[in-house]
Design a protein around this motif. Structure first.
Motif, PDB file in Angstrom:
ATOM      1  N   GLU A  63      40.877 -96.289  18.759  1.00  0.00           N
ATOM      2  CA  GLU A  63      39.446 -96.599  18.782  1.00  0.00           C
ATOM      3  C   GLU A  63      38.710 -95.635  19.707  1.00  0.00           C
ATOM      4  O   GLU A  63      37.581 -95.228  19.426  1.00  0.00           O
ATOM      5  CB  GLU A  63      39.222 -98.041  19.239  1.00  0.00           C
ATOM      6  CG  GLU A  63      39.712 -99.083  18.247  1.00  0.00           C
ATOM      7  CD  GLU A  63      39.643-100.487  18.807  1.00  0.00           C
ATOM      8  OE1 GLU A  63      39.016-101.328  18.146  1.00  0.00           O
ATOM      9  OE2 GLU A  63      40.212-100.721  19.893  1.00  0.00           O
ATOM     10  N   LEU A  64      39.360 -95.261  20.830  1.00  0.00           N
ATOM     11  CA  LEU A  64      38.732 -94.306  21.742  1.00  0.00           C
ATOM     12  C   LEU A  64      38.580 -92.941  21.079  1.00  0.00           C
ATOM     13  O   LEU A  64      37.586 -92.256  21.266  1.00  0.00           O
ATOM     14  CB  LEU A  64      39.553 -94.178  23.029  1.00  0.00           C
ATOM     15  CG  LEU A  64      39.519 -95.384  23.961  1.00  0.00           C
ATOM     16  CD1 LEU A  64      40.497 -95.186  25.107  1.00  0.00           C
ATOM     17  CD2 LEU A  64      38.126 -95.618  24.502  1.00  0.00           C
ATOM     18  N   ILE A  65      39.579 -92.542  20.300  1.00  0.00           N
ATOM     19  CA  ILE A  65      39.518 -91.260  19.611  1.00  0.00           C
ATOM     20  C   ILE A  65      38.331 -91.240  18.650  1.00  0.00           C
ATOM     21  O   ILE A  65      37.645 -90.234  18.504  1.00  0.00           O
ATOM     22  CB  ILE A  65      40.837 -90.984  18.858  1.00  0.00           C
ATOM     23  CG1 ILE A  65      41.969 -90.746  19.865  1.00  0.00           C
ATOM     24  CG2 ILE A  65      40.710 -89.798  17.915  1.00  0.00           C
ATOM     25  CD1 ILE A  65      43.347 -90.706  19.255  1.00  0.00           C
ATOM     26  N   GLN A  66      38.055 -92.361  18.013  1.00  0.00           N
ATOM     27  CA  GLN A  66      36.991 -92.437  17.021  1.00  0.00           C
ATOM     28  C   GLN A  66      35.598 -92.526  17.653  1.00  0.00           C
ATOM     29  O   GLN A  66      34.612 -92.281  16.980  1.00  0.00           O
ATOM     30  CB  GLN A  66      37.224 -93.633  16.104  1.00  0.00           C
ATOM     31  CG  GLN A  66      38.474 -93.480  15.268  1.00  0.00           C
ATOM     32  CD  GLN A  66      38.857 -94.754  14.553  1.00  0.00           C
ATOM     33  OE1 GLN A  66      38.250 -95.800  14.739  1.00  0.00           O
ATOM     34  NE2 GLN A  66      39.890 -94.684  13.736  1.00  0.00           N
ATOM     35  N   ALA A  74      42.767 -89.006  23.426  1.00  0.00           N
ATOM     36  CA  ALA A  74      41.548 -89.703  23.018  1.00  0.00           C
ATOM     37  C   ALA A  74      40.287 -89.024  23.554  1.00  0.00           C
ATOM     38  O   ALA A  74      39.186 -89.368  23.153  1.00  0.00           O
ATOM     39  CB  ALA A  74      41.590 -91.154  23.492  1.00  0.00           C
ATOM     40  N   GLY A  75      40.448 -88.056  24.456  1.00  0.00           N
ATOM     41  CA  GLY A  75      39.291 -87.311  24.927  1.00  0.00           C
ATOM     42  C   GLY A  75      38.845 -87.622  26.335  1.00  0.00           C
ATOM     43  O   GLY A  75      37.809 -87.128  26.779  1.00  0.00           O
ATOM     44  N   SER A  76      39.593 -88.407  27.067  1.00  0.00           N
ATOM     45  CA  SER A  76      39.228 -88.711  28.447  1.00  0.00           C
ATOM     46  C   SER A  76      39.404 -87.470  29.313  1.00  0.00           C
ATOM     47  O   SER A  76      40.481 -86.883  29.362  1.00  0.00           O
ATOM     48  CB  SER A  76      40.118 -89.847  28.979  1.00  0.00           C
ATOM     49  OG  SER A  76      39.957 -89.981  30.374  1.00  0.00           O
ATOM     50  N   GLU A  77      38.331 -87.067  29.990  1.00  0.00           N
ATOM     51  CA  GLU A  77      38.398 -85.878  30.840  1.00  0.00           C
ATOM     52  C   GLU A  77      39.215 -86.123  32.096  1.00  0.00           C
ATOM     53  O   GLU A  77      39.880 -85.219  32.587  1.00  0.00           O
ATOM     54  CB  GLU A  77      36.992 -85.429  31.232  1.00  0.00           C
ATOM     55  CG  GLU A  77      36.219 -84.840  30.086  1.00  0.00           C
ATOM     56  CD  GLU A  77      34.877 -84.312  30.517  1.00  0.00           C
ATOM     57  OE1 GLU A  77      34.645 -84.125  31.733  1.00  0.00           O
ATOM     58  OE2 GLU A  77      34.041 -84.077  29.636  1.00  0.00           O
TER      59      GLU A  77
END
Length: 113
Positions: free
Chosen positions: A19-22, A58-61
């Motif tokens: 869900e985080l990826i989306q 998922a894109g978390s920096e």
């Protein structure tokens, strides 16, 4: 403290990593302030799999996670001080560094045990 967390753009809902990826929003930081949240399983030829890796995918920096047992009261103090520094526009790394240094100066948290 009641107003402090209200001013932060927090994700307080349980998400699956898919869900985080989306999500289209940029995720600057994910904080998991519980014990052993950074541990993962070692897979032959693949490295360490765990929540941190999933968050990166998922894109978390940035991820703030624990690799060991943590004291609840110390964690609360660390997180409150850290979030205050973030609200004062300190960078994520510098806010954590300053919070850690401040806690080490006090008698209560000079030694881990």
């Amino acid at each position: 403290m009641s107003g402090l967390l209200d001013t932060l753009p927090l994700i307080s809902t349980l998400y699956r990593c898919t869900e985080l990826i989306q999500k289209s929003n940029r995720i600057l930081i994910v904080v998991l302030s519980a014990c052993d949240t950074g541990l993962g399983n070692i897979s032959a030829g693949e490295g360490i799999y765990g929540l941190r890796r999933a968050l990166v995918i998922a894109g978390s920096e940035s991820q703030m996670i624990s690799l060991w047992k943590v004291d609840d009261d110390a964690t609360k103090e660390l997180m409150v001080a850290y979030y205050k520094k973030l609200l004062d526009n300190q960078g994520r790394s510098e806010a954590l560094r300053q919070t850690q240094l401040e806690m080490l100066k006090g008698e209560m948290y000079q030694h881990p045990y």
